[in-house]
Design a protein around this motif. Structure first.
Motif, PDB file in Angstrom:
ATOM      1  N   TRP A 131       0.857  -1.183   0.000  1.00  0.00           N
ATOM      2  CA  TRP A 131       0.000   0.000   0.000  1.00  0.00           C
ATOM      3  C   TRP A 131       0.891   1.230   0.000  1.00  0.00           C
ATOM      4  O   TRP A 131       1.462   1.589   1.030  1.00  0.00           O
ATOM      5  N   PHE A 132       1.022   1.859  -1.149  1.00  0.00           N
ATOM      6  CA  PHE A 132       1.833   3.067  -1.291  1.00  0.00           C
ATOM      7  C   PHE A 132       0.939   4.284  -1.108  1.00  0.00           C
ATOM      8  O   PHE A 132      -0.171   4.337  -1.653  1.00  0.00           O
ATOM      9  N   ASP A 133       1.430   5.269  -0.374  1.00  0.00           N
ATOM     10  CA  ASP A 133       0.680   6.506  -0.266  1.00  0.00           C
ATOM     11  C   ASP A 133       0.653   7.190  -1.626  1.00  0.00           C
ATOM     12  O   ASP A 133       1.630   7.122  -2.379  1.00  0.00           O
ATOM     13  N   ASP A 134      -0.458   7.817  -1.951  1.00  0.00           N
ATOM     14  CA  ASP A 134      -0.613   8.408  -3.273  1.00  0.00           C
ATOM     15  C   ASP A 134       0.338   9.570  -3.533  1.00  0.00           C
ATOM     16  O   ASP A 134       0.499  10.005  -4.676  1.00  0.00           O
ATOM     17  N   GLU A 135       1.019  10.054  -2.512  1.00  0.00           N
ATOM     18  CA  GLU A 135       2.033  11.090  -2.688  1.00  0.00           C
ATOM     19  C   GLU A 135       3.359  10.487  -3.152  1.00  0.00           C
ATOM     20  O   GLU A 135       4.292  11.207  -3.507  1.00  0.00           O
ATOM     21  N   ALA A 175       1.793 -10.011  -5.085  1.00  0.00           N
ATOM     22  CA  ALA A 175       1.248  -8.942  -4.251  1.00  0.00           C
ATOM     23  C   ALA A 175       0.241  -8.090  -5.017  1.00  0.00           C
ATOM     24  O   ALA A 175       0.407  -7.818  -6.202  1.00  0.00           O
ATOM     25  N   ASP A 176      -0.780  -7.681  -4.297  1.00  0.00           N
ATOM     26  CA  ASP A 176      -1.692  -6.659  -4.793  1.00  0.00           C
ATOM     27  C   ASP A 176      -1.044  -5.318  -4.487  1.00  0.00           C
ATOM     28  O   ASP A 176      -0.540  -5.098  -3.377  1.00  0.00           O
ATOM     29  N   ILE A 177      -1.064  -4.412  -5.449  1.00  0.00           N
ATOM     30  CA  ILE A 177      -0.428  -3.116  -5.299  1.00  0.00           C
ATOM     31  C   ILE A 177      -1.513  -2.044  -5.278  1.00  0.00           C
ATOM     32  O   ILE A 177      -2.401  -2.023  -6.129  1.00  0.00           O
ATOM     33  N   PHE A 178      -1.434  -1.156  -4.287  1.00  0.00           N
ATOM     34  CA  PHE A 178      -2.396  -0.063  -4.155  1.00  0.00           C
ATOM     35  C   PHE A 178      -1.634   1.245  -4.025  1.00  0.00           C
ATOM     36  O   PHE A 178      -0.598   1.301  -3.372  1.00  0.00           O
ATOM     37  N   ASN A 179      -2.141   2.286  -4.640  1.00  0.00           N
ATOM     38  CA  ASN A 179      -1.576   3.615  -4.544  1.00  0.00           C
ATOM     39  C   ASN A 179      -2.718   4.547  -4.153  1.00  0.00           C
ATOM     40  O   ASN A 179      -3.492   4.972  -4.999  1.00  0.00           O
ATOM     41  N   VAL A 180      -2.858   4.784  -2.842  1.00  0.00           N
ATOM     42  CA  VAL A 180      -4.015   5.515  -2.319  1.00  0.00           C
ATOM     43  C   VAL A 180      -3.572   6.473  -1.214  1.00  0.00           C
ATOM     44  O   VAL A 180      -2.474   6.352  -0.683  1.00  0.00           O
ATOM     45  N   ASP A 181      -4.456   7.396  -0.873  1.00  0.00           N
ATOM     46  CA  ASP A 181      -4.249   8.220   0.317  1.00  0.00           C
ATOM     47  C   ASP A 181      -4.466   7.288   1.508  1.00  0.00           C
ATOM     48  O   ASP A 181      -5.598   6.900   1.807  1.00  0.00           O
ATOM     49  N   ILE A 186      -7.707  -1.335   3.646  1.00  0.00           N
ATOM     50  CA  ILE A 186      -6.792  -2.349   4.179  1.00  0.00           C
ATOM     51  C   ILE A 186      -7.598  -3.374   4.980  1.00  0.00           C
ATOM     52  O   ILE A 186      -7.401  -4.582   4.831  1.00  0.00           O
ATOM     53  N   ASP A 187      -8.524  -2.891   5.816  1.00  0.00           N
ATOM     54  CA  ASP A 187      -9.384  -3.810   6.575  1.00  0.00           C
ATOM     55  C   ASP A 187     -10.164  -4.720   5.640  1.00  0.00           C
ATOM     56  O   ASP A 187     -10.265  -5.929   5.876  1.00  0.00           O
ATOM     57  N   THR A 216       3.298   8.318   6.795  1.00  0.00           N
ATOM     58  CA  THR A 216       3.390   6.933   6.331  1.00  0.00           C
ATOM     59  C   THR A 216       3.462   6.899   4.811  1.00  0.00           C
ATOM     60  O   THR A 216       2.593   7.444   4.128  1.00  0.00           O
ATOM     61  N   ALA A 217       4.492   6.257   4.294  1.00  0.00           N
ATOM     62  CA  ALA A 217       4.686   6.175   2.850  1.00  0.00           C
ATOM     63  C   ALA A 217       4.295   4.808   2.291  1.00  0.00           C
ATOM     64  O   ALA A 217       3.854   4.706   1.145  1.00  0.00           O
ATOM     65  N   LEU A 218       4.443   3.758   3.093  1.00  0.00           N
ATOM     66  CA  LEU A 218       4.229   2.405   2.596  1.00  0.00           C
ATOM     67  C   LEU A 218       3.762   1.508   3.724  1.00  0.00           C
ATOM     68  O   LEU A 218       4.283   1.578   4.840  1.00  0.00           O
ATOM     69  N   VAL A 219       2.784   0.663   3.427  1.00  0.00           N
ATOM     70  CA  VAL A 219       2.325  -0.363   4.360  1.00  0.00           C
ATOM     71  C   VAL A 219       2.397  -1.687   3.617  1.00  0.00           C
ATOM     72  O   VAL A 219       1.841  -1.828   2.519  1.00  0.00           O
TER      73      VAL A 219
END
Length: 192
Positions: free
Chosen positions: A60-64, A81-87, A95-96, A120-123
């Motif tokens: 989970w990448f932050d959209d910034e 892996a599933d890749i997400f780029n979101v706020d 995520i839940d 937070t930049a990455l989860v």
């Protein structure tokens, strides 16, 4: 291990060396490390029709942040892996939902355990779900109450399952009793 492996894919060479050392993979080069992860995840797929084992990964990448395309493809190719780029702050419920889906509803919410803020930049998330039928079923009528001593030394009465005549792998010593209870076609097992 999986989350650390996913972190490995986007690390610089110095950090990759440290991660390989921490995972005791010093003898492997970059390609071999990633191939080992891919082989591990491939081995979980469809090995036993009586066992449902789901291992899922996500980044989970932050959209910034603009994810490195090479690292992103590596996560997809080797970790599935599933890749997400979101706020991340505004979309923590995603995520839940992802965790709930990949744990078959066994874990419905983890966001209250995460410390996600605007820094937070990455989860990285790894989810595991397991359901299987024992190879040798215990008969309900062979369940009897007995005394169990827990870790703190307290004794409690609880139900114990019993069985006889099975060819189970076991170990006994003065300090330990252990048994291997296989599932399905005996490719997976619970060790007690």
């Amino acid at each position: 291990n999986s989350a650390i492996g996913m972190l490995y894919t986007g690390s610089d060479p110095a950090n990759k060396t440290q991660i390989r050392s921490a995972l005791n993979l010093d003898a492997l080069d970059d390609e071999a490390v990633l191939e080992n992860y891919k082989n591990m995840f491939d081995s979980y797929r469809g090995f036993d029709e009586d066992v449902d084992l789901t291992v899922a990964n996500s980044a989970w990448f932050d959209d910034e942040l603009s994810p490195n395309e090479t690292a992103e493809n590596c996560l997809i190719d080797n970790f599935y892996a599933d890749i997400f780029n979101v706020d991340l702050v505004s979309n923590i419920g995603m995520i839940d939902s992802w965790v709930n889906f990949y744990t078959n509803g066994l874990i419905q919410k983890i966001s209250d355990m995460l410390r996600i803020d605007h820094m937070t930049a990455l989860v990285l998330i790894n989810a595991l779900s397991f359901s299987g039928s024992w190879t040798y079923q215990f008969e309900l009528e062979d369940t009897e109450p007995d005394v169990f001593t827990n870790k703190s030394g307290q004794q409690v009465t609880t139900d114990f399952m019993h069985t006889q005549g099975l060819d189970l792998k076991y170990y006994f010593s003065d300090t330990l009793s252990a048994v291997r209870l296989p599932y399905g076609r005996e490719q997976t097992a619970m060790y007690l």
